[in-house]
Design a protein around this motif. Structure first.
Motif, PDB file in Angstrom:
ATOM      1  N   SER A  48       0.830  -1.200   0.000  1.00  0.00           N
ATOM      2  CA  SER A  48       0.000   0.000   0.000  1.00  0.00           C
ATOM      3  C   SER A  48       0.869   1.256   0.000  1.00  0.00           C
ATOM      4  O   SER A  48       1.910   1.298   0.654  1.00  0.00           O
ATOM      5  CB  SER A  48      -0.901   0.024   1.239  1.00  0.00           C
ATOM      6  N   LEU A  50       0.546   5.851  -0.347  1.00  0.00           N
ATOM      7  CA  LEU A  50      -0.328   7.008  -0.144  1.00  0.00           C
ATOM      8  C   LEU A  50      -0.201   7.966  -1.315  1.00  0.00           C
ATOM      9  O   LEU A  50       0.907   8.388  -1.666  1.00  0.00           O
ATOM     10  CB  LEU A  50       0.034   7.747   1.150  1.00  0.00           C
ATOM     11  N   GLU A  73      -5.055   5.915   0.860  1.00  0.00           N
ATOM     12  CA  GLU A  73      -4.294   4.677   0.688  1.00  0.00           C
ATOM     13  C   GLU A  73      -4.768   3.914  -0.546  1.00  0.00           C
ATOM     14  O   GLU A  73      -5.970   3.832  -0.817  1.00  0.00           O
ATOM     15  CB  GLU A  73      -4.462   3.809   1.940  1.00  0.00           C
ATOM     16  N   PRO A 132       1.495   3.609   4.542  1.00  0.00           N
ATOM     17  CA  PRO A 132       0.762   3.675   5.818  1.00  0.00           C
ATOM     18  C   PRO A 132       1.636   3.807   7.058  1.00  0.00           C
ATOM     19  O   PRO A 132       1.166   4.308   8.086  1.00  0.00           O
ATOM     20  CB  PRO A 132      -0.033   2.364   5.824  1.00  0.00           C
TER      21      PRO A 132
END
Length: 248
Positions: A48, A50, A73, A132
């Motif tokens: 993940s 951003l 995200e 994250p």
């Protein structure tokens, strides 16, 4: 879109919920693209990251110049497809922080992206797309912390050993928003470079393939440098009004 360089006193960044239509509308294309990229580079990892769904320039009550960013995200595969499909959703931005590590003699440290990187071979300040782990307990996205982490992971240098500039310089280049903080190290360029090269050589799986120092405007014609890097370095090295042109 014209490339812009803007100085800010501080960043205010938060993670928000955001429904990204691009991911829903192009799901099959994204999956196909990811399989192709993975076949070409098995080291790619679909973690993940951003991205920013809102980027605002504002002034605080104290008169401070503020860059306010709302992050969301998304899987790396979606980010990669969006980037390599030519930024089809222009309401989203790739906003990230970078340390401009500067030696005592005025030269700047550049990292050469390693073969496992999606931009292998290109030259950047040590950096990475926020993820994250950069979100702190109150939902704030800590781009300063991301900068410190990436510098240490890629070069072995500690930001605490340098004098950091008070503010930030943001380079807006289409969907890129590169947030740069200058770090002045009290070491000559040859010593700083030797330290980073030794760190890379000692790593079993280094993120960088090599490191370089740049101290002249003529070096900015290197095609491995993205436009936002050329813009920042041109101003930093004394050529604010004259960005070198590349052949072709």
């Amino acid at each position: 879109m014209t490339l812009e360089i803007v100085d800010f006193d501080r960043l205010e960044c938060r993670c928000v919920d955001h429904r990204w239509g691009f991911v829903e509308e192009r799901a099959a294309d994204i999956e196909r693209h990811w399989e192709e990229r993975r076949c070409a580079n098995p080291a790619l990892y679909d973690g993940s990251v951003l991205l920013a769904c809102r980027v605002e320039r504002t002034t605080g009550e104290d008169g401070a110049r503020i860059l306010r960013v709302a992050f969301f995200e998304t899987p790396f595969s979606s980010f990669l497809a969006w980037r390599e499909f030519g930024w089809p959703d222009e309401a989203v931005y790739n906003c990230f922080s970078m340390p401009a590590a500067r030696a005592r003699d005025g030269a700047y440290l550049l990292g050469e992206m390693g073969p496992s990187h999606s931009f292998a071979g290109q030259l950047y300040f040590p950096c990475g797309t926020p993820d994250p782990s950069d979100v702190v307990s109150d939902g704030r996205v800590d781009l300063a912390g991301s900068l410190v982490r990436e510098l240490a992971e890629e070069t072995g240098l500690a930001a605490s050993d340098a004098h950091a500039s008070a503010g930030w310089t943001a380079i807006f280049d289409r969907q890129h928003v590169a947030c740069v903080k200058r770090l002045d190290f009290d070491a000559p360029s040859h010593a700083l470079l030797a330290s980073v090269k030794a760190f890379i050589a000692a790593e079993s799986a280094p993120e960088l393939a090599d490191a370089h120092m740049v101290s002249s405007l003529t070096a900015l014609a290197d095609p491995r440098l993205p436009a936002f890097m050329v813009a920042y370095l041109s101003r930093a090295l004394g050529g604010a009004d004259e960005i070198p042109r590349r052949a072709g």
